[in-house]
Enzyme design. Sequence first.
Site, short mmCIF file in Angstrom:
data_model
loop_
_atom_site.label_atom_id
_atom_site.label_comp_id
_atom_site.label_asym_id
_atom_site.label_seq_id
_atom_site.Cartn_x
_atom_site.Cartn_y
_atom_site.Cartn_z
N ASP A 1 -4.09 -5.82 4.44
CA ASP A 1 -5.22 -6.59 4.96
C ASP A 1 -5.28 -7.99 4.36
O ASP A 1 -5.78 -8.91 4.97
CB ASP A 1 -6.54 -5.86 4.66
N ASP B 1 -3.84 -10.23 11.86
CA ASP B 1 -4.30 -9.01 12.54
C ASP B 1 -3.40 -8.81 13.76
O ASP B 1 -3.67 -9.31 14.85
CB ASP B 1 -5.77 -9.15 12.95
N ASN C 1 0.85 -1.19 0.00
CA ASN C 1 0.00 0.00 0.00
C ASN C 1 0.89 1.24 0.00
O ASN C 1 2.11 1.15 0.00
CB ASN C 1 -0.95 -0.01 1.21
N LYS D 1 9.00 -16.89 -10.80
CA LYS D 1 8.30 -15.73 -11.35
C LYS D 1 7.18 -16.19 -12.30
O LYS D 1 7.41 -17.02 -13.18
CB LYS D 1 9.31 -14.86 -12.12
N PHE E 1 -4.38 2.83 14.47
CA PHE E 1 -4.70 3.84 13.46
C PHE E 1 -5.79 3.27 12.56
O PHE E 1 -5.77 2.08 12.24
CB PHE E 1 -3.48 4.18 12.60
#
Length: 401
Positions: free
Chosen positions: A279, A308, A210, A289, A325
């Site tokens: 997540d 988690d 992310n 690959k 957060f």
Amino acid sequence: MSNLANKNILLCVTGGIAAYKAAELVRLFKTANAFVRVLMTQGAQEFITPLTMQALSGDKVHTDLLNTEAEAAMGHIELAKWSDLIVVAPCSANSLSKLAEGRGDDLFSAVCLASESDLFVAPAMNQAMWKDMRTQKNLKRIIKFGAKIIGPASGEQACGDIGEGRMTEPKEIFSEIENEIECGLLAGRKVLITAGPTQEMIDPVRFISNKSSGKMGFSLAEEIKNQGAIVTLISGPVNLDTPDKVKRFDVQSAKEMQSKVEELIEDCDIFISAAAVADFKPKKYEQKKIKKGSEVHQMKIELDKNFDILKTVTDKKLNLKTVGFAAETEDLINNAEKKLVEKNLDLIVANDVSDQSIGFDSDENEVTLITKLEKKKIKKTSKKNVSKKIIEFIAQKVIND
Ligand SMILES: Cc1cc2nc3c(=O)[nH]c(=O)nc-3n(C[C@H](O)[C@H](O)[C@H](O)COP(=O)(O)O)c2cc1C
């Protein structure tokens, strides 16, 4: 825990009979988790060897001003800048006069002159030397320049005289300094922070991740350390320098982050999960690959829910405060409140990442701090200021609830 924790202390030992007592001071400072460096005048080295002080401080002893090697490694200006406080113990009559006159003809006087940090002086000398008008005049001058004087004590002296001039005992010197130094909001607390993104490998060259830059977590780590806490930072792949005096561990995946957290969490007081843990992770890792091939037009990657980390920590019911957060693009407050309850957190920092000017990879942020009892909005400002406000809130509302 001591509010000297994390402080850079330069202990200057000068040439007096009490020089051997400086060894005990090094031990006391180190026990308080301070970083200690020792500087010895030439006179001091006649009373106690640099080797002893080096063994106790775990660091090279600084002795020379006009030495090219020493100046290349850590010059007098750098040493002055490094110190949060300078302690002169024992301080001889001669060294006291150098401080008063603002001399700079040896490493000791040059460093003290170049330093803007707090200066503590523990004089130690024969009672007649101490009473002498010139010494008293020097004393008054250094007090005027901001030095804090510790002692001297009265009693029988090494030379057989009785009177004022003995160096105050190391334990007392230590306590006086500790009481004088401003106590940070999180003094002595042990804080574990995660920061940055995680990368979940698909094959040897591709991953899911992310946009987290780690800036918020790193800024928090730095500010928390400035408030006297002992900070350990577990970071995903980021392009940031480690804040001074923060212990950093690098990880890549959520799994690695989780095992590092489990390893380090045990004796912490506060856990702050500022990392943007992916997540989801690929169900299967391809050892080789994945080939594109001319006939392949579509590709599906099956994903599993990831670890988690925060929930694992709160489920353990350790005696620590937890801060999470919530980076959301919609229904910010509701989603954050849900997370606060689900993960049984003490505080959640809600962060709207739909706005490109705040949140991920930006230098600014705007957040809402949410506990089970209250909400507090921190308007858009630098991540440094946001960090300071979060820390104030943690100190007032989370630790002391
Ligand atoms: C055995 C002996 C003990 C001494 N003890 C002291 C002392 O306790 N305090 C002091 O001010 N000077 C003392 N002196 C004198 C200092 O060592 C001398 O002034 C020296 O130049 C100090 O150097 P410095 O201030 O650069 O370390 C002593 C000298 C000797 C020979």
